[in-house]
Design a protein around this motif. Structure first.
Motif, PDB file in Angstrom:
ATOM      1  N   SER A 158     -86.589  60.189  48.317  1.00  0.00           N
ATOM      2  CA  SER A 158     -88.049  60.076  48.378  1.00  0.00           C
ATOM      3  C   SER A 158     -88.723  61.321  48.931  1.00  0.00           C
ATOM      4  O   SER A 158     -89.944  61.491  48.776  1.00  0.00           O
ATOM      5  CB  SER A 158     -88.458  58.862  49.224  1.00  0.00           C
ATOM      6  OG  SER A 158     -88.001  59.007  50.558  1.00  0.00           O
ATOM      7  N   ALA A 159     -87.946  62.187  49.575  1.00  0.00           N
ATOM      8  CA  ALA A 159     -88.537  63.422  50.104  1.00  0.00           C
ATOM      9  C   ALA A 159     -87.449  64.463  50.323  1.00  0.00           C
ATOM     10  O   ALA A 159     -86.332  64.135  50.732  1.00  0.00           O
ATOM     11  CB  ALA A 159     -89.276  63.161  51.415  1.00  0.00           C
ATOM     12  N   VAL A 160     -87.775  65.711  50.034  1.00  0.00           N
ATOM     13  CA  VAL A 160     -86.912  66.859  50.314  1.00  0.00           C
ATOM     14  C   VAL A 160     -87.825  67.969  50.803  1.00  0.00           C
ATOM     15  O   VAL A 160     -88.863  68.261  50.192  1.00  0.00           O
ATOM     16  CB  VAL A 160     -86.155  67.344  49.059  1.00  0.00           C
ATOM     17  CG1 VAL A 160     -85.284  68.556  49.405  1.00  0.00           C
ATOM     18  CG2 VAL A 160     -85.310  66.244  48.462  1.00  0.00           C
ATOM     19  N   GLY A 161     -87.482  68.582  51.923  1.00  0.00           N
ATOM     20  CA  GLY A 161     -88.341  69.646  52.421  1.00  0.00           C
ATOM     21  C   GLY A 161     -87.638  70.580  53.367  1.00  0.00           C
ATOM     22  O   GLY A 161     -86.514  70.315  53.811  1.00  0.00           O
ATOM     23  N   GLN A 162     -88.312  71.684  53.684  1.00  0.00           N
ATOM     24  CA  GLN A 162     -87.774  72.657  54.620  1.00  0.00           C
ATOM     25  C   GLN A 162     -88.415  72.473  55.988  1.00  0.00           C
ATOM     26  O   GLN A 162     -89.510  71.937  56.123  1.00  0.00           O
ATOM     27  CB  GLN A 162     -88.024  74.075  54.108  1.00  0.00           C
ATOM     28  CG  GLN A 162     -87.357  74.379  52.778  1.00  0.00           C
ATOM     29  CD  GLN A 162     -87.361  75.865  52.454  1.00  0.00           C
ATOM     30  OE1 GLN A 162     -86.968  76.689  53.278  1.00  0.00           O
ATOM     31  NE2 GLN A 162     -87.800  76.215  51.243  1.00  0.00           N
ATOM     32  N   GLY A 163     -87.710  72.905  57.024  1.00  0.00           N
ATOM     33  CA  GLY A 163     -88.233  72.826  58.376  1.00  0.00           C
ATOM     34  C   GLY A 163     -88.011  71.471  59.014  1.00  0.00           C
ATOM     35  O   GLY A 163     -87.125  70.704  58.614  1.00  0.00           O
ATOM     36  N   GLU A 164     -88.855  71.168  59.991  1.00  0.00           N
ATOM     37  CA  GLU A 164     -88.723  69.913  60.734  1.00  0.00           C
ATOM     38  C   GLU A 164     -89.189  68.722  59.896  1.00  0.00           C
ATOM     39  O   GLU A 164     -90.001  68.872  58.969  1.00  0.00           O
ATOM     40  CB  GLU A 164     -89.534  69.983  62.028  1.00  0.00           C
ATOM     41  CG  GLU A 164     -89.027  71.010  63.017  1.00  0.00           C
ATOM     42  CD  GLU A 164     -87.584  70.745  63.437  1.00  0.00           C
ATOM     43  OE1 GLU A 164     -87.257  69.569  63.704  1.00  0.00           O
ATOM     44  OE2 GLU A 164     -86.800  71.712  63.474  1.00  0.00           O
ATOM     45  N   ILE A 165     -88.694  67.558  60.242  1.00  0.00           N
ATOM     46  CA  ILE A 165     -89.059  66.335  59.523  1.00  0.00           C
ATOM     47  C   ILE A 165     -90.499  65.963  59.867  1.00  0.00           C
ATOM     48  O   ILE A 165     -90.846  65.790  61.040  1.00  0.00           O
ATOM     49  CB  ILE A 165     -88.122  65.172  59.917  1.00  0.00           C
ATOM     50  CG1 ILE A 165     -86.667  65.541  59.651  1.00  0.00           C
ATOM     51  CG2 ILE A 165     -88.504  63.900  59.161  1.00  0.00           C
ATOM     52  CD1 ILE A 165     -85.663  64.556  60.244  1.00  0.00           C
ATOM     53  N   PRO A 166     -91.382  65.820  58.888  1.00  0.00           N
ATOM     54  CA  PRO A 166     -92.773  65.422  59.166  1.00  0.00           C
ATOM     55  C   PRO A 166     -92.823  64.032  59.792  1.00  0.00           C
ATOM     56  O   PRO A 166     -92.038  63.143  59.436  1.00  0.00           O
ATOM     57  CB  PRO A 166     -93.431  65.425  57.780  1.00  0.00           C
ATOM     58  CG  PRO A 166     -92.557  66.300  56.938  1.00  0.00           C
ATOM     59  CD  PRO A 166     -91.170  66.104  57.451  1.00  0.00           C
TER      60      PRO A 166
END
Length: 513
Positions: free
Chosen positions: A35-43
């Motif tokens: 459902s989500a893939v991203g860079q950095g810290e977890i929102p």
């Protein structure tokens, strides 16, 4: 399988298979999808009270791995019948086999595994008469047999490999009490190596094993996605069987994947079909290969929109297979309409690899094959058989990659057991098991290219690239986590890495210690 959950995997080495380099970030799984893939810290908006976070900093997170060439039927032989591992004499073997015989029906052969001592045909004849006996040697393609078994099953102790002993598979695969639990254990073993999808070679009509697959799918008990092929061995290719299987299996976990056939054999035994004769001989192949029949079968499969794979080890075999595929259905760009493949590709002509790329023919390579050789022995064989100059084209995956060939990975299991870090050691590093000077470094892949072959390449091979093979939002949550960073771990230590977690369809199906 465990219940599908709501969890996030965090790591500084996430290989999405869409980027060439790993990212530092996170992957969120909800139910069966990413459902989500991203860079950095977890929102913060991705976190809730019931969201579990797995912190795998320093470890590699990847799409699940795909093995496109497996033989469960060959693997399960090591568990057939009675276990002879503790028998140190012929008399102990006979005693153990007789105890086993008392537990099975009279129309079933006497089978055994893990045989470590020589047992004569004459002794088996004396002790068991006309009752067929086949006892498989531990870790070898040999076995002990009596005369009745040799005559009934049409193979002998010196021809003891799956294609040879195909006539005993109806007994093995028809024994549901044995074969169903063994396949469940087999899947768990595959999960422990990060495997989430497989392409299984099933001889002929798979001898009722498709009923087991159907049961397991209905029971929601499959922990790998199974794509099975029909490999004609005891019977001619059966196109009606393929149509029946294609119509029968339309779910996410079991599908029919077409047809597979053998062509030539290995260079070491003069069985590879090569373009120029072997050194000091006038032969290009000791085998008699029926290329017309292979072509007819490929065209029949292609006409009925089935994919076809041919196992080729010599450069001439690869070229002849491409000649066959050139007359199959292709689109306006000259690419295969049906995703035909070539398996193994031990010794190839670079010009034919360019043809493969232009035609869209898929490569199914064995990136761990170097693990069962040693440098001195392999180089000696190459020098004696084809010469070191021609040997520069041995295991040439670099040219495949540079020619735009979609590369996928297999093991020919049980020849090899899936081990992705080991595959990096060999297919990226070029090392033999003992280390030392690497071999044909000009033919090696990069780590990201090999991982893409194990993931996206395998998914593409199986026609699943829209739902699997990369870590992207909306894709199915098939994920593998390795115990270290594949991109920064020194190559000499890479084989120490293991699998820490495997996720299939959003379910955690394996967790390491």
């Amino acid at each position: 399988m465990s219940n599908q959950g709501n969890f996030i995997i965090k790591s500084d080495c996430i290989f999405t298979a869409t980027d060439t380099s790993p990212i530092n970030g996170y992957v969120k799984v909800e139910n069966d999808k990413i459902s989500a893939v991203g860079q950095g810290e977890i929102p913060s908006n991705l976190l809730s009270a019931d969201t579990k976070v797995y912190n795998y900093t320093g470890k590699t997170v990847s799409p699940g791995f795909v093995d496109v060439h497996c033989f469960f039927t060959g693997y399960v032989v090591r568990f057939l019948g009675c276990d002879l591992a503790n028998c140190s004499s012929e008399s102990e073997v006979i005693e153990t086999a007789k105890k086993h015989m008392a537990t099975i029906s009279n129309d079933y052969p006497i089978l055994g595994h893990n045989l470590k001592v020589e047992v004569s045909e004459e002794l088996l004849n004396k002790e068991f008469g006309d009752r067929p006996v086949v006892l498989f040697m531990e870790g070898q393609e040999t076995c002990a047999m009596n005369t009745s078994a040799i005559q009934k099953y049409n193979f002998n102790p010196n021809r003891c490999w799956p294609e040879a002993y195909v006539k005993i598979f109806p007994y093995i695969l028809g024994d549901k009490k044995f074969i169903k639990p063994e396949f469940i254990k087999y899947m768990k073993m595959m999960n422990s190596h990060g495997i989430t999808s497989i392409k299984e070679m099933g001889f002929d009509d798979f001898y009722t094993f498709t009923d087991v697959l159907e049961e397991l799918e209905k029971e929601n008990a499959l922990t790998v996605r199974v794509n099975f092929m029909s490999q004609p061995v005891d019977k001619p290719m059966n196109i009606e069987y393929g149509k029946k299987m294609r119509d029968k299996f339309k779910g996410e976990f079991v599908r029919f994947s077409g047809y597979n056939q053998m062509t030539d054999g290995s260079v070491s035994e003069f069985n590879a079909d090569i373009k120029k004769p072997y050194n000091n001989t006038d032969t290009c192949c000791k085998q008699d290969i029926n290329w017309k029949q292979l072509g007819d079968d490929a065209h029949t499969a292609d006409k009925n929109d089935f994919r076809f794979s041919l196992h080729c080890q010599g450069d001439a075999a690869i070229a002849k297979t491409l000649d066959i595929y050139e007359t199959c259905k292709r689109d306006a760009n000259g690419k295969m309409v049906n995703r035909h493949a070539i398996t193994d590709l031990e010794f190839s002509d670079p010009q034919d690899l360019e043809r493969m790329g232009k035609m869209g023919v898929i490569a199914e390579v064995y990136p761990q094959i170097q693990s069962i050789a040693n440098r001195e022995g392999k180089l000696k064989m190459i020098e004696e058989k084809i010469g070191l100059e021609r040997g520069k084209n041995y295991w040439n995956r670099r040219k495949m990659q540079d020619s735009g060939v979609t590369i996928s990975c297999g093991t020919d299991l049980p020849l090899l057991i899936d081990n992705i870090p080991e595959s990096v050691y060999h297919a990226v590093g070029g090392f033999f098991p003992e280390g030392g000077e690497p071999f044909n470094t000009q033919n090696m892949l990069k780590t990201n290219e090999l991982l893409k072959a194990w993931t996206h390449g395998g998914a593409y091979n199986l026609g699943d690239e829209k739902t699997l093979g990369t870590l992207e939002v909306g894709k199915k949550a098939d994920i593998a986590v390795l115990s270290g960073n594949l991109f920064t771990t020194p190559i000499e230590n890479i084989r120490e890495l293991k699998v820490d977690m495997t996720v299939v369809n959003g379910n955690i199906v394996y967790e390491g210690e």
